[in-house]
Design a protein around this motif. Structure first.
Motif, mmCIF file in Angstrom:
data_model
loop_
_atom_site.group_PDB
_atom_site.id
_atom_site.type_symbol
_atom_site.label_atom_id
_atom_site.label_comp_id
_atom_site.label_asym_id
_atom_site.label_seq_id
_atom_site.Cartn_x
_atom_site.Cartn_y
_atom_site.Cartn_z
ATOM 1 N N VAL A 9 5.608 -3.901 40.166
ATOM 2 C CA VAL A 9 5.201 -3.266 38.909
ATOM 3 C C VAL A 9 5.252 -1.745 39.068
ATOM 4 O O VAL A 9 4.633 -1.194 39.981
ATOM 5 C CB VAL A 9 3.777 -3.692 38.486
ATOM 6 N N ALA A 10 5.999 -1.099 38.200
ATOM 7 C CA ALA A 10 6.025 0.362 38.148
ATOM 8 C C ALA A 10 5.158 0.809 36.980
ATOM 9 O O ALA A 10 5.338 0.355 35.847
ATOM 10 C CB ALA A 10 7.452 0.870 37.960
ATOM 11 N N ILE A 12 4.132 4.094 34.856
ATOM 12 C CA ILE A 12 4.577 5.462 34.609
ATOM 13 C C ILE A 12 3.524 6.158 33.761
ATOM 14 O O ILE A 12 3.330 5.836 32.591
ATOM 15 C CB ILE A 12 5.953 5.482 33.915
ATOM 16 N N HIS A 35 3.927 6.393 39.021
ATOM 17 C CA HIS A 35 4.777 7.584 38.938
ATOM 18 C C HIS A 35 4.204 8.517 37.867
ATOM 19 O O HIS A 35 3.844 8.075 36.776
ATOM 20 C CB HIS A 35 6.207 7.210 38.553
ATOM 21 N N TRP A 137 9.999 10.814 34.239
ATOM 22 C CA TRP A 137 10.774 9.654 33.779
ATOM 23 C C TRP A 137 11.827 10.064 32.768
ATOM 24 O O TRP A 137 11.554 10.792 31.815
ATOM 25 C CB TRP A 137 9.834 8.627 33.164
ATOM 26 N N TRP A 140 16.229 4.649 31.400
ATOM 27 C CA TRP A 140 16.848 3.635 32.244
ATOM 28 C C TRP A 140 18.319 3.975 32.485
ATOM 29 O O TRP A 140 18.962 4.644 31.663
ATOM 30 C CB TRP A 140 16.786 2.267 31.574
ATOM 31 N N LEU A 146 14.834 2.155 36.461
ATOM 32 C CA LEU A 146 14.145 3.338 35.963
ATOM 33 C C LEU A 146 14.747 4.593 36.590
ATOM 34 O O LEU A 146 15.059 4.612 37.780
ATOM 35 C CB LEU A 146 12.654 3.258 36.304
ATOM 36 N N ALA A 159 12.193 -2.361 39.285
ATOM 37 C CA ALA A 159 10.886 -3.008 39.172
ATOM 38 C C ALA A 159 11.053 -4.294 38.375
ATOM 39 O O ALA A 159 11.948 -4.417 37.534
ATOM 40 C CB ALA A 159 9.888 -2.090 38.477
ATOM 41 N N THR A 162 7.357 -3.042 34.084
ATOM 42 C CA THR A 162 6.994 -1.626 33.963
ATOM 43 C C THR A 162 5.877 -1.469 32.944
ATOM 44 O O THR A 162 5.908 -2.102 31.882
ATOM 45 C CB THR A 162 8.210 -0.786 33.513
ATOM 46 N N LEU A 164 4.355 1.516 30.714
ATOM 47 C CA LEU A 164 4.465 2.895 30.257
ATOM 48 C C LEU A 164 3.108 3.332 29.726
ATOM 49 O O LEU A 164 2.564 2.723 28.793
ATOM 50 C CB LEU A 164 5.509 3.017 29.147
ATOM 51 N N VAL A 373 8.686 -4.647 29.777
ATOM 52 C CA VAL A 373 8.160 -3.287 29.679
ATOM 53 C C VAL A 373 6.944 -3.306 28.751
ATOM 54 O O VAL A 373 7.042 -3.747 27.600
ATOM 55 C CB VAL A 373 9.215 -2.291 29.167
#
Length: 419
Positions: A9-10, A12, A35, A137, A140, A146, A159, A162, A164, A373
């Motif tokens: 899992v990212a 952002i 991030h 960021w 994509w 990403l 990832a 994600t 956001l 996402v």
């Protein structure tokens, strides 16, 4: 991708919504990387806490959710999973005790945001969450990885899911600047225009008033204005006369309706009761008493308690000859009209309205147009007054998005097997 590995899992955005998403996803067993385009996380959170961190509010649940206006139903669903009481218990888990102030607002005992944030980041790192700062960021790439711009150049990150949590566009110097809109629009995501919320408004003051009274507080005072639904609202509190107009907690509480009225009509008119609790007829009778050698200003101060910035406002809207008419003065003190010309720029606002539309999200806050996402926090199309309501909903949305993101790989694999 092996089925036995953890979901990647990212997250952002390193504000409260993003950090809560990271913590929740990690608790569900995901491998989590945060991030953020800034050099450290939680910058807006820290600034918001400078005058005392208003973490949440002690309102009963039904009163609490009513603060979200037209988005009440959607945000109620978030808060069913993580409400104000849960947030206070979460803070206790970080060693931060809270108390309820006289206004019903909830604060840490030491009033500070920094100790809570430090303890939280330590716990996240200890749990295995990894942080990547100065990662801006960019959307994509062609392979759906990403893309980030960093001090060392471009970086791509793969990832499974994600989150956001990029904020709106208020206080951009602290990280949230709305630059994400273009990347989402390219993917067909519906986004409502970002607008200032919890903001000040411009008034065409005379040069004399602006020079003499800018920065002075009006209290107590009642604002009467439209409620955005064809009715009126009356709120008592305090606000500040600034060089450009008005700002402060009482103004912020009405800001959504005032902003929308200006958009519809080109201006908004509010009425101020400068003497709450005083009967107009009795006030007029008292003002009609002979003032002898006293000046008009001294008579107003003694009889009505009107001086300073309140007297300045009265002189701003009444011609000099009208000050000798007790009935007109009393009527103006009870309903002083003030025309608001425009909201202050979004960069100065405490928060923003607009963002990712709810019809672009499913009930787990996943983008319908971009499976896997998820969105959280202020970048979604909702708003709330100050008082802890903003933060509570940000935390709650992060928790929902984080849990759904952690579970996304299992859903995707199940769908693949089913197909």
């Amino acid at each position: 991708m092996a089925t036995g590995t953890a979901t990647r899992v990212a997250v952002i955005g390193g504000g409260p919504a993003g950090l809560m998403a990271a913590e929740t996803a990690r608790a569900y067993g995901a491998q989590v990387d945060v991030h953020d385009r800034m050099g450290s996380v939680g910058r807006k959170f820290l600034v918001a806490g400078k005058g005392g961190l208003n973490l949440t509010h002690s309102d009963p649940f039904e009163t609490f959710v009513a603060r979200y206006g037209d988005r009440r139903d959607e945000i109620t669903a978030w808060l069913r999973g993580f409400d104000a009481d849960a947030l206070r218990e979460w803070a206790r888990g970080l060693g931060v005790q809270t108390f309820v102030g006289s206004s019903g607002r909830v604060f840490p005992l030491d009033l500070k945001a920094a100790p809570l944030l430090r303890a939280w980041v330590r716990r996240l790192r200890a749990s295995g969450v990894r942080f990547h700062m100065n990662h801006n960021w960019q959307g994509w790439d062609g392979a759906q990885a990403l893309r980030f711009e960093t001090e060392g150049g471009s970086v791509r990150v793969e990832a499974d899911a994600t989150v956001l949590a990029l904020g709106g566009a208020s206080w951009p110097v602290l990280g949230s600047n709305g630059a994400w809109i273009e990347a989402l629009a390219q993917r067909g995501v519906g986004v409502a225009p970002l607008q200032p919320s919890n903001c000040g408004f411009e008034v065409e003051w005379s040069a004399h008033f602006a020079a003499k009274h800018a920065g002075h507080a009006l209290k107590p005072v009642v604002i009467e204005c439209g409620d955005g639904r064809g009715g009126t609202q009356r709120r008592q509190g305090e606000f500040i006369a600034s060089a450009y107009g008005i700002e402060g907690s009482l103004v912020y509480a009405c800001s959504a309706a005032l902003r929308d009225e200006i958009a519809r009509s080109g201006r908004a008119v509010i009425r101020l009761d400068l003497v709450p609790g005083r009967d107009q007829a009795r006030l007029a009778s008292e003002l009609a008493r002979p003032r002898g050698t006293r000046s008009v200003s001294e008579h107003l101060r003694r009889v009505a308690g009107i001086d300073g910035v309140k007297a300045g406002l009265l002189y701003e809207v009444l011609p000099k000859e009208a000050l000798s008419d007790p009935g007109r003065v009393a009527a103006t003190l009870k309903a002083l009209p003030l025309t608001l010309l425009r909201a202050r720029p979004i960069e100065e606002a405490i928060s923003s309205a607009g963002g990712v539309r709810f019809d672009a999200l499913d009930d787990q806050l996943m983008l319908r147009a971009v499976p896997g996402v998820f969105c959280a926090g202020e970048m979604i199309d909702w708003e709330a007054p100050t008082g802890g309501y903003l933060l509570t909903a940000c935390f709650a949305s992060g928790r929902l998005a984080g849990s759904a993101a952690a579970d996304w790989r299992g859903h995707a694999l199940a769908a693949t097997v089913g197909a």
